[in-house]
Design a protein around this motif. Sequence first.
Motif, mmCIF file in Angstrom:
data_model
loop_
_atom_site.group_PDB
_atom_site.id
_atom_site.type_symbol
_atom_site.label_atom_id
_atom_site.label_comp_id
_atom_site.label_asym_id
_atom_site.label_seq_id
_atom_site.Cartn_x
_atom_site.Cartn_y
_atom_site.Cartn_z
ATOM 1 N N LEU A 155 1.071 -1.289 0.038
ATOM 2 C CA LEU A 155 -0.022 0.132 0.113
ATOM 3 C C LEU A 155 1.061 1.517 0.064
ATOM 4 O O LEU A 155 0.739 2.420 -0.474
ATOM 5 N N SER A 156 1.562 1.171 0.492
ATOM 6 C CA SER A 156 2.842 2.511 0.471
ATOM 7 C C SER A 156 3.909 2.640 -0.688
ATOM 8 O O SER A 156 3.296 3.810 -1.464
ATOM 9 N N ILE A 157 3.867 1.589 -1.479
ATOM 10 C CA ILE A 157 4.417 1.975 -2.602
ATOM 11 C C ILE A 157 3.760 2.172 -3.523
ATOM 12 O O ILE A 157 3.132 3.131 -4.404
ATOM 13 N N ALA A 158 1.876 1.702 -3.485
ATOM 14 C CA ALA A 158 1.123 2.331 -4.492
ATOM 15 C C ALA A 158 0.423 3.951 -4.126
ATOM 16 O O ALA A 158 0.506 4.659 -5.089
ATOM 17 N N MET A 159 0.317 4.345 -2.558
ATOM 18 C CA MET A 159 0.405 5.262 -2.484
ATOM 19 C C MET A 159 1.747 6.563 -3.545
ATOM 20 O O MET A 159 1.339 7.537 -3.424
ATOM 21 N N MET A 160 3.152 5.580 -2.638
ATOM 22 C CA MET A 160 3.796 6.887 -3.910
ATOM 23 C C MET A 160 4.409 6.847 -4.862
ATOM 24 O O MET A 160 4.007 7.319 -6.026
ATOM 25 N N LEU A 161 3.426 5.580 -6.523
ATOM 26 C CA LEU A 161 3.019 5.557 -7.010
ATOM 27 C C LEU A 161 1.749 6.463 -8.051
ATOM 28 O O LEU A 161 2.074 7.002 -8.545
#
Length: 282
Positions: A117-123
């Motif tokens: 989820l952290s990756i998804a938010m950054m992308l």
Amino acid sequence: MSSASARIIADLLRARTGQQLTENRLWRIPSALAGVFRKNGLSNLDQLVCLLAEPGNGDLATEVVEALINNETYFFRDRQMFDALQQQVLPELLKKRADRKSLRIWSAGCSSGQELLSIAMMLRDLPQARDGWAFTLVGTDISSRIIDQARAGLYSQFEIQRGLAVIQMLGNFEEEDCGNWRAAPELRRMMRFEQRSLLDSAPNGGPFDLVLCRNVLLYFDDWTRAMMFDRLRGALADDGRLMLGAGETVVGQSVLFEPLGDGSGLFGPAPAAGQDARRRRA
């Protein structure tokens, strides 16, 4: 707790997951299994081992294994690593994949989904990724219970506060009853989660441009760890990136990867290993 019973439980964990509980970590077994004891009306480990030996108790064995797995995680865990992802790794990968406009990321040992989820938010927040990009974000974990939570994207008030600023929480999650918070539908649509061990084959969707396998390999013996490095290399694109945990390394453990950067846990495929990896994927 008898040492014999503790060893039986440790052997069960190793047989199911490949993880080993060394002698200096056996002490954590009773506390980790406290919930299993209460649920089954047991008072000690010897009683549990006797119950496990009875026919038809496969579900109990699964319950024991899942209770022993360390599912510690939180949003943007080890901030230095996520800074490296945001400022360096993801922009570089987006530039490399500009011709196809797709990026594939695998979070191995994803626990309840905060890392992915952290990756998804950054992308979603990167300007380069807003123009027709397709993202394959896959999370895998051996625990069915924890994968169910990751799929639901639902977190308690305690979980949602770990690693997130208030503005991130309000901008990416919706408050539900009892103080729980659910990830926004847009973020949940970016991801898929599968119950899968690192002893299994890699998930579909590869080869992956970025694989995160953080704070997982340290629980395995040298032989199992070497086999898992082989699996990870076979799932990674030849110009992809592997990110391990802060206390993990490939140095002295695998010839398939080489260190990159300034100690931020990043590794790239060793050039000589590329042909073997392509052959394994074929």
